[in-house]
Design an enzyme around this catalytic site. Structure first.
Site, PDB file in Angstrom:
ATOM      1  N   ALA A  36       0.844  -1.194   0.000  1.00 39.54           N
ATOM      2  CA  ALA A  36       0.000   0.000   0.000  1.00 39.54           C
ATOM      3  C   ALA A  36       0.876   1.239   0.000  1.00 39.54           C
ATOM      4  CB  ALA A  36      -0.915  -0.002   1.222  1.00 39.54           C
ATOM      5  N   ASP A  37       0.345   2.301  -0.593  1.00 39.93           N
ATOM      6  CA  ASP A  37       1.020   3.593  -0.563  1.00 39.93           C
ATOM      7  C   ASP A  37      -0.046   4.638  -0.271  1.00 39.93           C
ATOM      8  OD1 ASP A  37       3.425   5.067  -0.752  1.00 39.93           O
ATOM      9  OD2 ASP A  37       2.814   5.824  -2.698  1.00 39.93           O
ATOM     10  N   THR A  38       0.136   5.398   0.812  1.00 42.15           N
ATOM     11  CA  THR A  38      -0.886   6.342   1.282  1.00 42.15           C
ATOM     12  C   THR A  38      -0.349   7.766   1.280  1.00 42.15           C
ATOM     13  OG1 THR A  38      -1.847   4.630   2.703  1.00 42.15           O
ATOM     14  CG2 THR A  38      -2.419   6.906   3.219  1.00 42.15           C
TER      15      THR A  38
END
Length: 197
Positions: free
Chosen positions: A69-71
């Protein structure tokens, strides 16, 4: 039971995944550097980063499911990443004080056994309370905002700064559990399997 690999060093993501499937996963942080990608919008960039992180970790395993994931925080078209310094954290919090913004996550799950991969975006609206300079300074002194996108942690002391959340709260923390559960289902994995209790 399928092997689950979390491609992240984030303690928050680790705790959230544990909430979903217990201790039935290994952590293998990605070494992908997230280089700038001219021409890509914020959403496309987050998706690309999540895909590349997953691919980077997938090279080290023969089977299983890799989750990455990349937030980021998006405010008025600007991506607000991790501040890295107290001064930057204060500037970001001053900018977001009393405002609505979006927390966006690019989420990727690679099934190394079937060769399938699913990448999707999750977006959550967050309203930060109106903050005084003293409140901002006190919060920054805790050190909590320095390594958080948007300079706050919705699940930590920063929870008292968050007035309202619309959408997946867990996305605001860094891992959209509802969407992850749906992706896993599409890949034939149920979080309700006995092995995940």
């Amino acid at each position: 039971m399928r092997r689950i690999i979390l491609a992240s060093a984030s303690p928050r993501r680790r705790e959230l995944l544990k909430q979903l499937i217990g201790d039935n996963f290994v952590v293998y942080p990605s070494s992908y550097e997230e280089p700038p990608q001219p021409g890509l919008g914020p959403e496309e960039l987050l998706l690309k980063h999540s895909v590349e992180k997953a691919r980077d970790v997938a090279k080290h395993f023969c089977s299983g499911l890799v989750i990455s994931a990349d937030t980021s925080v998006l405010y008025e078209g600007e991506v607000l990443g991790k501040p890295g310094s107290p001064e930057n954290a204060e500037k970001i919090l001053e900018k977001l004080s009393g405002k609505k913004f979006r927390v966006i996550t690019g989420l990727t799950v690679l099934d190394l056994d079937s060769g399938k991969g699913i990448s999707e975006l999750e977006s959550t609206n967050v309203w930060l309370a109106e903050l005084s300079k003293d409140q901002i300074s006190a919060y920054v002194r805790t050190g909590e905002p320095l390594d958080k996108a948007g300079a706050f942690a919705a699940q930590g002391k920063g929870a008292v700064l968050v007035e309202k959340v619309e959408g997946d709260f867990f996305n605001a923390v860094g891992l959209p559990l509802f969407r992850l559960g749906k992706i896993l289902e599409r890949l034939g994995v149920s979080v309700f399997d006995e092995g995940f209790s």
